[in-house]
Design a protein around this motif. Structure first.
Motif, PDB file in Angstrom:
ATOM      1  N   VAL A   1      -0.877   0.158  -8.273  1.00  0.00           N
ATOM      2  CA  VAL A   1      -1.028  -0.421  -6.934  1.00  0.00           C
ATOM      3  C   VAL A   1      -1.516  -1.867  -7.028  1.00  0.00           C
ATOM      4  O   VAL A   1      -0.867  -2.798  -6.529  1.00  0.00           O
ATOM      5  CB  VAL A   1      -2.001   0.428  -6.078  1.00  0.00           C
ATOM      6  CG1 VAL A   1      -2.157  -0.165  -4.687  1.00  0.00           C
ATOM      7  CG2 VAL A   1      -1.517   1.881  -6.001  1.00  0.00           C
ATOM      8  N   ILE A   2      -2.667  -2.046  -7.684  1.00  0.00           N
ATOM      9  CA  ILE A   2      -3.256  -3.399  -7.706  1.00  0.00           C
ATOM     10  C   ILE A   2      -2.462  -4.329  -8.626  1.00  0.00           C
ATOM     11  O   ILE A   2      -2.361  -5.531  -8.372  1.00  0.00           O
ATOM     12  CB  ILE A   2      -4.759  -3.330  -8.092  1.00  0.00           C
ATOM     13  CG1 ILE A   2      -5.503  -2.470  -7.056  1.00  0.00           C
ATOM     14  CG2 ILE A   2      -5.390  -4.717  -8.180  1.00  0.00           C
ATOM     15  CD1 ILE A   2      -5.285  -2.862  -5.599  1.00  0.00           C
ATOM     16  N   GLY A   3      -1.835  -3.783  -9.647  1.00  0.00           N
ATOM     17  CA  GLY A   3      -0.942  -4.592 -10.494  1.00  0.00           C
ATOM     18  C   GLY A   3       0.142  -5.249  -9.645  1.00  0.00           C
ATOM     19  O   GLY A   3       0.444  -6.444  -9.802  1.00  0.00           O
ATOM     20  N   LYS A   4       0.702  -4.493  -8.715  1.00  0.00           N
ATOM     21  CA  LYS A   4       1.767  -5.039  -7.861  1.00  0.00           C
ATOM     22  C   LYS A   4       1.197  -5.987  -6.804  1.00  0.00           C
ATOM     23  O   LYS A   4       1.821  -6.997  -6.475  1.00  0.00           O
ATOM     24  CB  LYS A   4       2.568  -3.908  -7.208  1.00  0.00           C
ATOM     25  CG  LYS A   4       3.498  -3.196  -8.164  1.00  0.00           C
ATOM     26  CD  LYS A   4       4.622  -4.130  -8.638  1.00  0.00           C
ATOM     27  CE  LYS A   4       5.206  -3.669  -9.954  1.00  0.00           C
ATOM     28  NZ  LYS A   4       6.190  -4.625 -10.524  1.00  0.00           N
ATOM     29  N   TYR A   5       0.006  -5.673  -6.248  1.00  0.00           N
ATOM     30  CA  TYR A   5      -0.636  -6.619  -5.307  1.00  0.00           C
ATOM     31  C   TYR A   5      -0.799  -7.964  -6.007  1.00  0.00           C
ATOM     32  O   TYR A   5      -0.554  -9.020  -5.434  1.00  0.00           O
ATOM     33  CB  TYR A   5      -2.030  -6.137  -4.887  1.00  0.00           C
ATOM     34  CG  TYR A   5      -2.138  -5.039  -3.861  1.00  0.00           C
ATOM     35  CD1 TYR A   5      -1.127  -4.106  -3.663  1.00  0.00           C
ATOM     36  CD2 TYR A   5      -3.288  -4.914  -3.089  1.00  0.00           C
ATOM     37  CE1 TYR A   5      -1.270  -3.089  -2.726  1.00  0.00           C
ATOM     38  CE2 TYR A   5      -3.438  -3.910  -2.144  1.00  0.00           C
ATOM     39  CZ  TYR A   5      -2.436  -2.985  -1.963  1.00  0.00           C
ATOM     40  OH  TYR A   5      -2.585  -1.990  -1.040  1.00  0.00           O
ATOM     41  N   ARG A   6      -1.248  -7.905  -7.267  1.00  0.00           N
ATOM     42  CA  ARG A   6      -1.530  -9.152  -8.003  1.00  0.00           C
ATOM     43  C   ARG A   6      -0.230  -9.878  -8.373  1.00  0.00           C
ATOM     44  O   ARG A   6      -0.199 -11.104  -8.428  1.00  0.00           O
ATOM     45  CB  ARG A   6      -2.393  -8.864  -9.234  1.00  0.00           C
ATOM     46  CG  ARG A   6      -3.809  -8.419  -8.826  1.00  0.00           C
ATOM     47  CD  ARG A   6      -4.670  -8.042 -10.003  1.00  0.00           C
ATOM     48  NE  ARG A   6      -5.150  -9.169 -10.761  1.00  0.00           N
ATOM     49  CZ  ARG A   6      -6.241  -9.876 -10.476  1.00  0.00           C
ATOM     50  NH1 ARG A   6      -6.967  -9.572  -9.412  1.00  0.00           N
ATOM     51  NH2 ARG A   6      -6.610 -10.875 -11.241  1.00  0.00           N
TER      52      ARG A   6
ATOM     53  N   LYS B   1       0.803  -1.229   0.000  1.00  0.00           N
ATOM     54  CA  LYS B   1       0.000   0.000   0.000  1.00  0.00           C
ATOM     55  C   LYS B   1       0.832   1.275   0.000  1.00  0.00           C
ATOM     56  O   LYS B   1       0.296   2.358  -0.279  1.00  0.00           O
ATOM     57  CB  LYS B   1      -1.000   0.005   1.159  1.00  0.00           C
ATOM     58  CG  LYS B   1      -2.171   0.954   0.885  1.00  0.00           C
ATOM     59  CD  LYS B   1      -3.306   0.777   1.870  1.00  0.00           C
ATOM     60  CE  LYS B   1      -3.080   1.542   3.119  1.00  0.00           C
ATOM     61  NZ  LYS B   1      -4.226   1.382   4.064  1.00  0.00           N
ATOM     62  N   ASP B   2       2.129   1.190   0.275  1.00  0.00           N
ATOM     63  CA  ASP B   2       2.972   2.383   0.122  1.00  0.00           C
ATOM     64  C   ASP B   2       2.925   2.904  -1.319  1.00  0.00           C
ATOM     65  O   ASP B   2       3.158   4.094  -1.556  1.00  0.00           O
ATOM     66  CB  ASP B   2       4.421   2.107   0.532  1.00  0.00           C
ATOM     67  CG  ASP B   2       4.662   2.360   2.025  1.00  0.00           C
ATOM     68  OD1 ASP B   2       3.807   3.015   2.661  1.00  0.00           O
ATOM     69  OD2 ASP B   2       5.702   1.906   2.542  1.00  0.00           O
ATOM     70  N   ARG B   3       2.592   2.049  -2.284  1.00  0.00           N
ATOM     71  CA  ARG B   3       2.452   2.530  -3.676  1.00  0.00           C
ATOM     72  C   ARG B   3       1.330   3.555  -3.757  1.00  0.00           C
ATOM     73  O   ARG B   3       1.411   4.507  -4.550  1.00  0.00           O
ATOM     74  CB  ARG B   3       2.178   1.374  -4.661  1.00  0.00           C
ATOM     75  CG  ARG B   3       3.281   0.334  -4.718  1.00  0.00           C
ATOM     76  CD  ARG B   3       3.145  -0.531  -5.959  1.00  0.00           C
ATOM     77  NE  ARG B   3       3.473   0.249  -7.150  1.00  0.00           N
ATOM     78  CZ  ARG B   3       4.699   0.471  -7.585  1.00  0.00           C
ATOM     79  NH1 ARG B   3       5.746  -0.054  -6.963  1.00  0.00           N
ATOM     80  NH2 ARG B   3       4.905   1.192  -8.663  1.00  0.00           N
ATOM     81  N   PHE B   4       0.272   3.334  -2.979  1.00  0.00           N
ATOM     82  CA  PHE B   4      -0.830   4.292  -2.939  1.00  0.00           C
ATOM     83  C   PHE B   4      -0.458   5.496  -2.060  1.00  0.00           C
ATOM     84  O   PHE B   4      -0.622   6.648  -2.488  1.00  0.00           O
ATOM     85  CB  PHE B   4      -2.093   3.609  -2.400  1.00  0.00           C
ATOM     86  CG  PHE B   4      -3.239   4.553  -2.165  1.00  0.00           C
ATOM     87  CD1 PHE B   4      -3.892   5.163  -3.234  1.00  0.00           C
ATOM     88  CD2 PHE B   4      -3.657   4.847  -0.877  1.00  0.00           C
ATOM     89  CE1 PHE B   4      -4.940   6.051  -3.015  1.00  0.00           C
ATOM     90  CE2 PHE B   4      -4.712   5.733  -0.656  1.00  0.00           C
ATOM     91  CZ  PHE B   4      -5.345   6.323  -1.728  1.00  0.00           C
TER      92      PHE B   4
END
Ligand code: TMP
Ligand code: ASP
Length: 241
Positions: free
Chosen positions: A225-230, A215-218
């Protein structure tokens, strides 16, 4: 299990009652929040990504004998969990210095700690989750000495399971936050993890490049953000669809 009334709307999830008072449904929305609700947005696919990510991690924790509130995933965005009475504190374990710890003590982000370091915070957006110690918690009645000991032990046990799980995928588990409580059907028994584990509540850095994947990306406007979560999910083996 039948879904009933909305009970509580948090910053990223909504809790619904069911026809059984011992269980509630966690609905993962696409909302993202940071800085205690000061920064808000919607991110496409966040709800389903975090729901699946959490279900996978809860399975790994249960497999290691760690008690959690998680029962099962119900659909893309919803999971069934035990209804809980939560203790009003947040438990953080840090393997690497980052975030508020770096700021508070004037330390460089990225300094590896010689052993996992535990911190308690009071859960209060209005007060910005102040750091508290065992005495604050015990003497002000937020939790007993025994609950404090159990929270510390369980938060460390989670580290012993998840740090190698991420490390095997080439990812450093820098720090994370967990919350605990008592299931309504066992109010005097041992405490139970009553929180999600997703990239919203931890820091994950690529072990090679140190790229942030949480979440530091946000918080820091890094994008995707969600690309990296995935990507994290895929690397640790979470089935995403
Ligand atoms: P911090 O560096 O801001 O104290 O956060 C430490 C870790 O705990 C980081 O991974 C973010 C997580 N965290 C939350 O998810 N929610 C919170 O309210 C707090 C205080 C921390
Ligand atoms: N979880 C808190 C919030 O949503 C704090 C943070 O993550 O920065 O506002």
């Amino acid at each position: 299990m039948e879904k009933r009334e909305e009970r509580y709307r948090g910053k990223a999830k909504t809790v619904y009652g069911t026809d059984d008072p011992k269980f509630v449904i966690m609905h993962y929305r696409d909302d993202v929040s940071a800085f205690d609700g000061a920064k808000l947005a919607k991110l496409e696919q966040k709800g389903e990504t975090n729901n699946r990510f959490n279900a996978y991690v809860m399975g790994r924790l249960a497999g290691a004998g760690i008690r959690t509130h998680f029962v099962r995933m119900l659909n893309d965005r919803e999971s069934l969990v035990k209804a809980m009475r939560m203790l009003p504190v947040e438990c953080v374990v840090r393997n690497v210095v980052a975030g508020s710890m770096a700021k508070r003590y004037g330390l460089e982000e990225g300094m590896r700690l010689p052993e996992p370091l535990f911190e308690f915070f009071l859960k209060s957006d209005a007060l910005h989750d102040p750091l508290v110690n065992d005495d604050h918690i015990r003497i002000l009645g937020w939790a007993t000495a025994d609950e404090i000991a159990q929270m510390k032990a369980l938060t460390h046990r989670v580290n012993a399971v998840l740090r190698p799980m991420f490390s095997d995928a080439g990812i450093d588990l820098v720090d994370y936050k967990l919350e605990f409580g008592h299931p309504l059907d066992d109010p005097y028994g041992p405490i139970v993890l009553g929180d999600e584990f997703t990239p919203d509540g931890c820091r994950l850095w690529d072990a090679q490049s140190a790229e942030k994947m949480d979440k530091d990306r946000f918080r820091r406007d890094l994008g995707n953000v969600i690309g990296k979560y995935r990507e994290v999910a895929t690397r640790i083996g979470v089935p995403l669809d």
